[in-house]
Design a protein around this motif. Structure first.
Motif, PDB file in Angstrom:
ATOM      1  N   ARG A 165       0.842  -1.191   0.000  1.00  0.00           N
ATOM      2  CA  ARG A 165       0.000   0.000   0.000  1.00  0.00           C
ATOM      3  C   ARG A 165       0.878   1.242   0.000  1.00  0.00           C
ATOM      4  N   THR A 166       0.938   1.908  -1.148  1.00  0.00           N
ATOM      5  CA  THR A 166       1.667   3.161  -1.277  1.00  0.00           C
ATOM      6  C   THR A 166       0.837   4.123  -2.103  1.00  0.00           C
ATOM      7  N   LEU A 167       1.152   5.398  -1.978  1.00  0.00           N
ATOM      8  CA  LEU A 167       0.439   6.406  -2.750  1.00  0.00           C
ATOM      9  C   LEU A 167       0.671   6.196  -4.239  1.00  0.00           C
ATOM     10  N   GLU A 168       1.913   5.871  -4.597  1.00  0.00           N
ATOM     11  CA  GLU A 168       2.245   5.683  -6.002  1.00  0.00           C
ATOM     12  C   GLU A 168       1.557   4.452  -6.593  1.00  0.00           C
ATOM     13  N   GLY A 169       1.208   3.495  -5.744  1.00  0.00           N
ATOM     14  CA  GLY A 169       0.605   2.262  -6.227  1.00  0.00           C
ATOM     15  C   GLY A 169      -0.898   2.298  -6.397  1.00  0.00           C
ATOM     16  N   VAL A 170      -1.544   3.397  -6.011  1.00  0.00           N
ATOM     17  CA  VAL A 170      -3.011   3.477  -6.079  1.00  0.00           C
ATOM     18  C   VAL A 170      -3.541   3.287  -7.499  1.00  0.00           C
ATOM     19  N   PRO A 171      -3.022   3.978  -8.510  1.00  0.00           N
ATOM     20  CA  PRO A 171      -3.563   3.795  -9.868  1.00  0.00           C
ATOM     21  C   PRO A 171      -3.472   2.353 -10.359  1.00  0.00           C
ATOM     22  N   ASP A 172      -2.333   1.703 -10.135  1.00  0.00           N
ATOM     23  CA  ASP A 172      -2.191   0.323 -10.596  1.00  0.00           C
ATOM     24  C   ASP A 172      -3.136  -0.620  -9.874  1.00  0.00           C
ATOM     25  N   GLN A 173      -3.380  -0.358  -8.591  1.00  0.00           N
ATOM     26  CA  GLN A 173      -4.316  -1.199  -7.847  1.00  0.00           C
ATOM     27  C   GLN A 173      -5.729  -1.064  -8.417  1.00  0.00           C
ATOM     28  N   ILE A 174      -6.128   0.165  -8.710  1.00  0.00           N
ATOM     29  CA  ILE A 174      -7.453   0.399  -9.291  1.00  0.00           C
ATOM     30  C   ILE A 174      -7.562  -0.296 -10.650  1.00  0.00           C
ATOM     31  N   ARG A 175      -6.537  -0.142 -11.466  1.00  0.00           N
ATOM     32  CA  ARG A 175      -6.568  -0.761 -12.801  1.00  0.00           C
ATOM     33  C   ARG A 175      -6.634  -2.276 -12.715  1.00  0.00           C
ATOM     34  N   ALA A 176      -5.902  -2.854 -11.760  1.00  0.00           N
ATOM     35  CA  ALA A 176      -5.892  -4.308 -11.622  1.00  0.00           C
ATOM     36  C   ALA A 176      -7.269  -4.838 -11.239  1.00  0.00           C
ATOM     37  N   VAL A 177      -7.935  -4.159 -10.321  1.00  0.00           N
ATOM     38  CA  VAL A 177      -9.280  -4.585  -9.913  1.00  0.00           C
ATOM     39  C   VAL A 177     -10.260  -4.397 -11.065  1.00  0.00           C
ATOM     40  N   SER A 316      -5.526   2.740   3.922  1.00  0.00           N
ATOM     41  CA  SER A 316      -6.179   1.906   2.905  1.00  0.00           C
ATOM     42  C   SER A 316      -5.652   2.189   1.504  1.00  0.00           C
ATOM     43  N   PHE A 317      -5.242   3.426   1.233  1.00  0.00           N
ATOM     44  CA  PHE A 317      -4.764   3.815  -0.096  1.00  0.00           C
ATOM     45  C   PHE A 317      -5.749   3.377  -1.172  1.00  0.00           C
ATOM     46  N   GLY A 318      -7.009   3.702  -0.927  1.00  0.00           N
ATOM     47  CA  GLY A 318      -8.063   3.417  -1.893  1.00  0.00           C
ATOM     48  C   GLY A 318      -8.448   4.678  -2.647  1.00  0.00           C
ATOM     49  N   PRO A 319      -9.597   4.671  -3.301  1.00  0.00           N
ATOM     50  CA  PRO A 319     -10.018   5.814  -4.116  1.00  0.00           C
ATOM     51  C   PRO A 319     -10.200   7.124  -3.360  1.00  0.00           C
ATOM     52  N   ARG A 320     -10.363   7.055  -2.036  1.00  0.00           N
ATOM     53  CA  ARG A 320     -10.536   8.299  -1.266  1.00  0.00           C
ATOM     54  C   ARG A 320      -9.226   8.807  -0.670  1.00  0.00           C
ATOM     55  N   VAL A 321      -8.091   8.304  -1.136  1.00  0.00           N
ATOM     56  CA  VAL A 321      -6.814   8.680  -0.545  1.00  0.00           C
ATOM     57  C   VAL A 321      -6.541  10.178  -0.678  1.00  0.00           C
ATOM     58  N   GLY A 322      -6.951  10.786  -1.784  1.00  0.00           N
ATOM     59  CA  GLY A 322      -6.768  12.223  -1.940  1.00  0.00           C
ATOM     60  C   GLY A 322      -7.527  13.001  -0.881  1.00  0.00           C
TER      61      GLY A 322
END
Length: 335
Positions: A165-177, A316-322
């Motif tokens: 769980r990192t800030l930089e990894g959020v986009p890739d996690q979303i794309r993978a799901v 959580s570094f999910g969609p609400r991280v911003g």
């Protein structure tokens, strides 16, 4: 949190080299926080990107190396330690399809969904199979490991995702799901939205040499767990995102979490302490937290600069991280 609780038993006390700190007890010029505060995320619930029509079947490479074919996403179980996967699924517009969740998926839209993590963060194969899932999304942050294998043996597609769980990894996690669920266009739309929110949030943090020294402490008073965060904890990424210095990393900790020591705190001299809300409650609030040896002698302790964040938001570094970054920056620099 199961993984963090286990760390208390296996991590050695971090050495700090006996360095004596001469940090000032006043706050950096940009820091306006003057006492305890709660960083509240504005959007307590998720906001789906819109209605979606999954394109199936899809075959994806699970993080554990298996090739998994998903033919049906009508009944989704999404479980991990921090509630990240459930949040992503709901925000992609497939919340109505979720039939099972973990205890960390705590936003209002998911409140009606059955929890399948017995004892807080342990998977229960029988509880999951009773829900007749068509796909299970998970990662290695939650277990026991034999449960996903039992589900696969029963014919349920199980897809693992990267547990980092990192800030930089959020986009890739979303794309993978999104790829796994056959909604890649929605995934790209969500990535664009989240990237914009992160960029806007980071603009709230001042830049310059006078960065506040911040630490994240994971505490669970009832369980006797008192841990200080270091590199790779996830908290270090959040602290950096609000223009702070993660003091655990700064003093040379080499593990994500180590038992708190007075030496570490006095060496680190944090100006702000971040804790989870339930963790703060478990030790009796700010007064209880300041009983941790050494903490009261730090600038954070002297000025009672304790910031609590909801347990389901900070790591959580999910969609609400911003939105989480915005909440922290607002408390630190606009309170």
């Amino acid at each position: 949190m199961r993984r963090l609780l286990g760390l208390a038993a296996v991590l050695a006390v971090a050495g700090c080299g006996g360095v004596t700190s001469t940090a000032a007890t006043t706050a950096p010029a940009a820091l306006t926080l003057s006492g305890p505060a709660t960083a509240k995320v504005a959007g307590q619930d998720v906001t789906p990107v819109g209605k979606v029509e999954p394109r199936l079947p899809v075959t994806v490479r699970s993080f554990d190396g298996e090739q998994v074919t998903v033919t049906d996403v009508d009944r989704i179980v999404a479980v991990d330690l921090y509630g990240t996967l459930g949040e992503v699924v709901f925000t992609l517009g497939l919340g109505d399809n979720v039939v099972g969740r973990d205890s960390s998926t705590g936003f209002p839209s998911a409140a009606h969904v059955p929890v399948v993590t017995a004892g807080g963060h342990d998977l229960n194969a029988e509880a999951i199979l009773d829900l007749d899932p068509t796909v299970v999304l998970t990662d290695t942050s939650i277990g026991p490991p034999e449960v996903p294998q039992q589900l696969r043996a029963a014919g349920v597609p199980v897809v693992f995702f990267d547990p980092t769980r990192t800030l930089e990894g959020v986009p890739d996690q979303i794309r993978a799901v999104a790829r796994t669920l056959g909604v890649e266009e929605a995934g790209e739309a969500l990535v664009a939205r989240v990237d914009g929110e992160i960029a806007s949030a980071r603009e709230l943090a001042p830049t310059g040499e006078d960065a506040p020294r911040i630490t994240f402490l994971y505490v669970r008073g009832s369980a006797g767990v008192y841990l200080m965060a270091g590199p790779g904890s996830g908290a270090d990424s959040m602290i950096a995102s609000v223009g702070g210095v993660d003091v655990g990393t700064d003093i040379g900790l080499d593990k994500p979490f180590v038992p708190i020591t007075s030496e570490a705190l006095l060496t680190a001299q944090p100006e702000v302490v971040i804790v989870l809300t339930k963790g703060l409650e478990s030790v009796g609030g700010v007064d209880g937290l300041l009983k941790i040896p050494g903490l009261a002698q730090t600038p954070a302790g002297q000025h009672r600069r304790i910031v609590d964040v909801d347990d389901t938001d900070l790591l959580s570094f999910g969609p609400r991280v911003g939105q989480t970054i915005t909440a922290l920056a607002t408390v630190l620099y606009q309170s």
